[in-house]
Scaffold this active site. Structure first.
Site, PDB file in Angstrom:
ATOM      1  N   TRP B 323       0.846  -1.203   0.000  1.00  0.00           N
ATOM      2  CA  TRP B 323       0.000   0.000   0.000  1.00  0.00           C
ATOM      3  C   TRP B 323       0.882   1.254   0.000  1.00  0.00           C
ATOM      4  CZ3 TRP B 323      -0.350   4.130   3.367  1.00  0.00           C
ATOM      5  CH2 TRP B 323      -1.444   4.983   3.203  1.00  0.00           C
ATOM      6  N   HIS B 324       2.010   1.157   0.726  1.00  0.00           N
ATOM      7  CA  HIS B 324       2.876   2.331   0.853  1.00  0.00           C
ATOM      8  C   HIS B 324       3.590   2.668  -0.441  1.00  0.00           C
ATOM      9  CE1 HIS B 324       2.262   1.653   5.138  1.00  0.00           C
ATOM     10  NE2 HIS B 324       2.583   2.921   5.287  1.00  0.00           N
ATOM     11  N   GLY B 325       3.847   1.685  -1.252  1.00  0.00           N
ATOM     12  CA  GLY B 325       4.539   2.004  -2.503  1.00  0.00           C
ATOM     13  C   GLY B 325       4.805   0.770  -3.322  1.00  0.00           C
ATOM     14  N   PHE B 481       2.108   8.244  -1.302  1.00  0.00           N
ATOM     15  CA  PHE B 481       1.358   6.993  -1.181  1.00  0.00           C
ATOM     16  C   PHE B 481      -0.095   7.209  -1.581  1.00  0.00           C
ATOM     17  CE2 PHE B 481       4.533   6.638   2.439  1.00  0.00           C
ATOM     18  CZ  PHE B 481       5.512   6.218   1.575  1.00  0.00           C
TER      19      PHE B 481
END
Lengths: 410, 481
Positions: B323-325, B481
């Site tokens: 999800w963060h990257g 993000f």
């Protein structure tokens, strides 16, 4: 409250009675050590100690008076405003007090000396402020100031000048406070009101043709300079964010002190990291670097703005009765060749025209100065030590001639 | 538009007075327009995407609410999730997965040529898609009635304080606040002002200053320092990311409070905990609870036996990392935290320390063991941050060699070299960050402080921002993000 009111009287009484004797005692014990630490910024240790004791009295009195004023203000508003808003008023008064203290403290050499962390590890603005504050305490028959960007600093070694002719003419190098004429103009207006005989500038194309955006504005720009800014044609250029920062710094003195304080608190290196990262991206090949740099040099509204600023600067030098010694300097020939060929003739024509109409200007022609080749440079703008010594000796001969020509020349 | 810019201050100076003058319905219209201006200031073209996903989820939720047949309801939910995931997939993950597949196939001699999408990542896309998606899921679960007013739903999704970097506020919490007239309470306005100031201190004084050290260090061809000094750089990043993200969340919550809204708490005291489970109850709380409620529990949570629990933990954390990257370093970071949580669960590490971090913080003062565990777990977290930081390296820089070289530098013994000049700023600013965490509960009760303390604290915050802040408009890390 009474205690706070008494503090300034005590501080000033102590200074008036003990300041001078303490200065003399300190000078007799640690005079040489102080001169060594001062690195040419002052030449009378007794006077230096005496004046720093005065700075201490200023700082103590200011703190006491501000605390007293704050308490009195709080008494006034606590009955007039809603209790729910009192914290906001307290915060505002405290914040204002801190700013006033910062503004007053920044006019004392002691404050700046507290931010000093060594010759090579101190923020330029701190060094500039210390030198400025101590200029009034210099004891010399004549005074000269080196004004301009790091090129002036690299070309002329003030230590060498002072070692050779310090008894007749004391030279102060202001730690390259500005990189362009508008900065120099701002800087000149904020120099202490002391007699300056010569202002020496080493000029090159970088001064006039590399834009209007300069970091120095962050430290020198004030609201009262806005008129001058527009007089120079400021409405036609984008001065950049440092200009806004300068005005913010004028409104909120703590903001102006930001970089020197950060440099002192977190270390000099921390502040220069972003610049170091930018420098690391530069090409190691000077020709490549010159091509990139040359693209930023042009004739246009920015150069007109800088020229106009320089004209006003020259006029202000004359008003101060300070003779303006202008060196028609150069950049590294590698960069010189990469520049638009129209720039140099344009700059020289401008300087000649200025000198022709202003007898206060002493123009040192390129042909009169020592020749500088590519090998004399460390990078695109700064010469090496050998060349610095050579150029400093040249300036020394010029200054000696000028001194001899003045009525009080020694 | 970023919170730490002059443009935003001007924006706020226009929006707030207008907001206070208007009636409820007009307030909502004005806030929605302001939120779109706030978002469009960065790139107005992506406004269409935001409006499209919002309206699509709004319509899906209405259909789910109106439908009684389970299959149809599920169909509409699937449509909502599919659209949100497609948008995320195209803009955020496509290039990563296609290039990863290309290189994997290349190793076995197949050389496909997948097209590369030349798109920029829309700001805050992960935040608003998760926000919007949670709404349709809640309606599907019948935990929430679908709203019939598109304007209110659009405001819920686009409300500018939380739009680009959270907190990911649930519809059940924020939507009712959009629907009913808001009451501006003086105490909450005071708390809001303090939260905004504290957020700016965390961002411009702590995060952006430490960010200069971290960015410089990671821009070098090899780790510039060894042993403890290499750790100092990672500590700097740990405090930077806390300052950056907790700062943003504080500003967002503060802005909401001065407008009579309430957003969920996103950070407590993540570096004063003793184990990974407590850490995730203190760090990015809105995401960790989102992942728990919409991923971990639907996967079965801890109800299906040990191995399934570990599997669910790993899946949740891996997806949390992703999800963060879109990058291996973020997946590795998620994997690392999944392992930590699994090991913690398996060993019952620091049993009994699952109470609130602030309580732990108070308790640890008297307990050497707690203190020791906090220090140990902080270092464990820091290793995770190294993976995370590597995920933010410029395109083209290989992440794993950087991680490996830093790990080697950090564990290079003996540590006899002198400390670098970066120790002082990291100690001072890290200390300030820890102080904010330690005093987290008090920081949220500003209105109850004595008047003199309030005035001193506010002027100190103003002075710190003015004197020690970085004013180069550095972006918030979580924007990407």
């Amino acid at each position: 409250m009474f205690g706070l009111a008494v503090i300034p009287f005590v501080a000033w009484t102590l200074w008036l009675t003990l300041g001078k004797p303490l200065g003399r005692v300190a000078a007799s014990h640690w005079g040489n050590r102080l001169l060594q630490l001062g690195d040419g910024k002052f030449n009378d240790p007794a006077l230096f100690v005496h004046m720093r004791l005065r700075d201490t009295a200023v700082l103590i009195s200011t703190a006491a008076i501000l605390a007293l004023t704050g308490m009195m203000a709080a008494k006034c508003y606590q009955t007039r405003i809603s209790p729910r808003l009192r914290w906001a008023a307290d915060a505002l008064v405290l914040f204002l007090g801190l700013n006033v203290f910062g503004a007053i403290a920044s006019h004392t050499a002691l404050f700046w000396c507290l931010l000093f962390t060594g010759r090579d590890n101190t923020h330029n603005f701190t060094q500039y402020q210390i030198k400025c504050a101590l200029m009034a305490e210099l004891v010399a028959p004549h005074e000269a100031v080196l004004l301009g960007n790091s090129q002036t600093h690299a070309e002329i070694d003030k230590r060498l000048l002072n070692a050779d002719m310090g008894r007749h003419l004391w030279t102060t190098e202001l730690h390259f406070p500005g990189s362009r004429p508008f900065d120099m103009l701002l800087c000149l207006e904020q120099l202490p009101a002391v007699k300056i005989d010569y202002i020496i500038c080493y000029l090159s194309e970088g001064y006039f043709y590399s834009g209007a955006n300069s970091e120095a504005a962050m430290f020198f720009m004030r609201f009262q300079d806005l008129g001058q800014f527009y007089e120079c044609g400021g409405n036609k250029v984008d001065p950049g964010r440092y200009f806004t920062y300068g005005l913010l710094g004028d409104a909120c003195p703590l903001f102006r002190l930001r970089e020197p304080v950060i440099s002192r608190l977190y270390g000099f290196k921390t502040l220069g990291l972003a610049q170091e990262r930018r420098d690391q991206t530069l090409s190691v090949d000077l020709s490549e670097r010159a091509k990139t740099a040359a693209a930023g040099y042009r004739i246009g509204p920015e150069s007109d703005f800088q020229k106009r600023a320089f004209e006003i600067f020259a006029k202000k030098c004359q008003e101060r009765q300070a003779r303006l010694v202008l060196c028609c300097g150069q950049l590294n020939p590698i960069l010189g060749r990469a520049l638009n060929p129209a720039l140099r003739p344009d700059m020289l024509a401008f300087l000649h025209n200025l000198a022709a109409h202003d007898t206060n200007i002493i123009l040192l022609e390129e042909s009169q100065m020592p020749v500088q080749t590519e090998d004399d440079y460390l990078d695109l703008t700064h010469v090496n030590e050998t060349n610095q010594i050579r150029f400093t000796h040249y300036i020394e001969t010029v200054l000696q001639k000028l001194l001899l020509a003045t009525p009080t020349g020694t | 538009m970023v919170f730490n810019s002059l443009t935003f201050l001007v924006f706020l100076a226009i929006v707030l007075p207008l907001y206070y003058r208007l009636q409820h319905r007009r307030q909502n219209i004005m806030l929605l327009l302001a939120s779109y201006v706030f978002y469009g200031w960065w790139d107005y073209r992506f406004l269409a995407l935001l409006i499209f996903t919002t309206l699509f989820d709004f319509a899906c939720a209405l259909q789910i609410d109106a439908e009684n047949r389970p299959g149809r309801r599920k169909g509409w939910l699937a449509a909502s999730i599919a659209i949100n995931m497609t948008v995320l997939g195209i803009f955020k993950y496509y290039n990563f997965f296609s290039s990863s597949l290309e290189s994997a196939l290349g190793r076995i001699g197949i050389h496909p040529d997948f097209p590369t999408l030349h798109v920029i990542l829309p700001l805050g896309i992960s935040f608003y898609t998760f926000l919007s998606m949670s709404y349709t899921i809640d309606v599907y679960r019948k935990e929430l009635k679908a709203t019939r007013h598109p304007l209110e739903f659009m405001l819920y999704v686009a409300y500018f304080p939380h739009l680009v970097a959270g907190p990911i506020v649930r519809a059940s919490f924020l939507l009712p606040q959009c629907q009913r007239p808001r009451v501006i309470k003086p105490a909450e306005v005071e708390n809001g002002i303090w939260l905004i100031l504290m957020g700016y201190v965390k961002k411009v004084v702590i995060a952006d200053r430490l960010g200069q050290i971290v960015d410089w260090s990671f821009a070098q061809p090899a780790p510039p320092f060894q042993n403890l000094n290499a750790w100092v750089v990672i500590y700097a990043f740990a405090f930077q990311i806390y300052g950056d993200f907790a700062g943003y969340s504080d500003i967002a919550r503060g802005l909401a409070k001065v407008m009579g809204f309430e957003l969920t708490v996103n950070f407590r005291a993540p570096y004063l905990v003793t184990n990974p489970a407590a850490y995730w109850r203190n760090w990015h709380i809105s995401l960790s609870t989102w992942l728990r409620d919409y991923l971990y529990i639907p996967l079965g949570g801890n109800r299906q036996g040990s191995w399934q629990t570990y599997r669910n933990l790993m899946i949740t954390m891996l997806l949390g990392g992703l999800w963060h990257g879109a990058g291996f370093a973020f997946i590795l970071w998620g994997f690392y935290h999944g392992i930590l949580l699994s090991v913690h669960r398996c060993l019952g590490w620091a049993a009994g320390s699952s109470s609130q971090a602030t309580l732990e913080a108070r308790r640890f003062v008297g307990t050497l063991k707690q203190f020791f565990l906090i220090i140990v777990f902080f270092h464990v977290t820091c290793i995770g941050w190294l993976f995370f930081r590597a995920g933010g390296l410029p395109h083209g820089v290989r992440q794993w060699p950087v991680v490996k070289s830093y790990l080697e530098a950090m564990f290079h013994l003996p540590g006899t070299i002198p400390f670098t000049g970066f120790v002082l700023p990291v100690v001072l600013l890290g200390g300030l960050a820890l102080f904010f965490q330690w005093q987290n509960d008090r920081m949220n009760e500003f209105s109850q402080w004595p008047t003199s303390r309030k005035g001193t604290a506010v002027s100190a915050a103003l002075a710190a921002i003015t004197l020690l802040g970085v004013f180069e408009g550095a972006q918030f890390i979580y924007f990407q993000f």
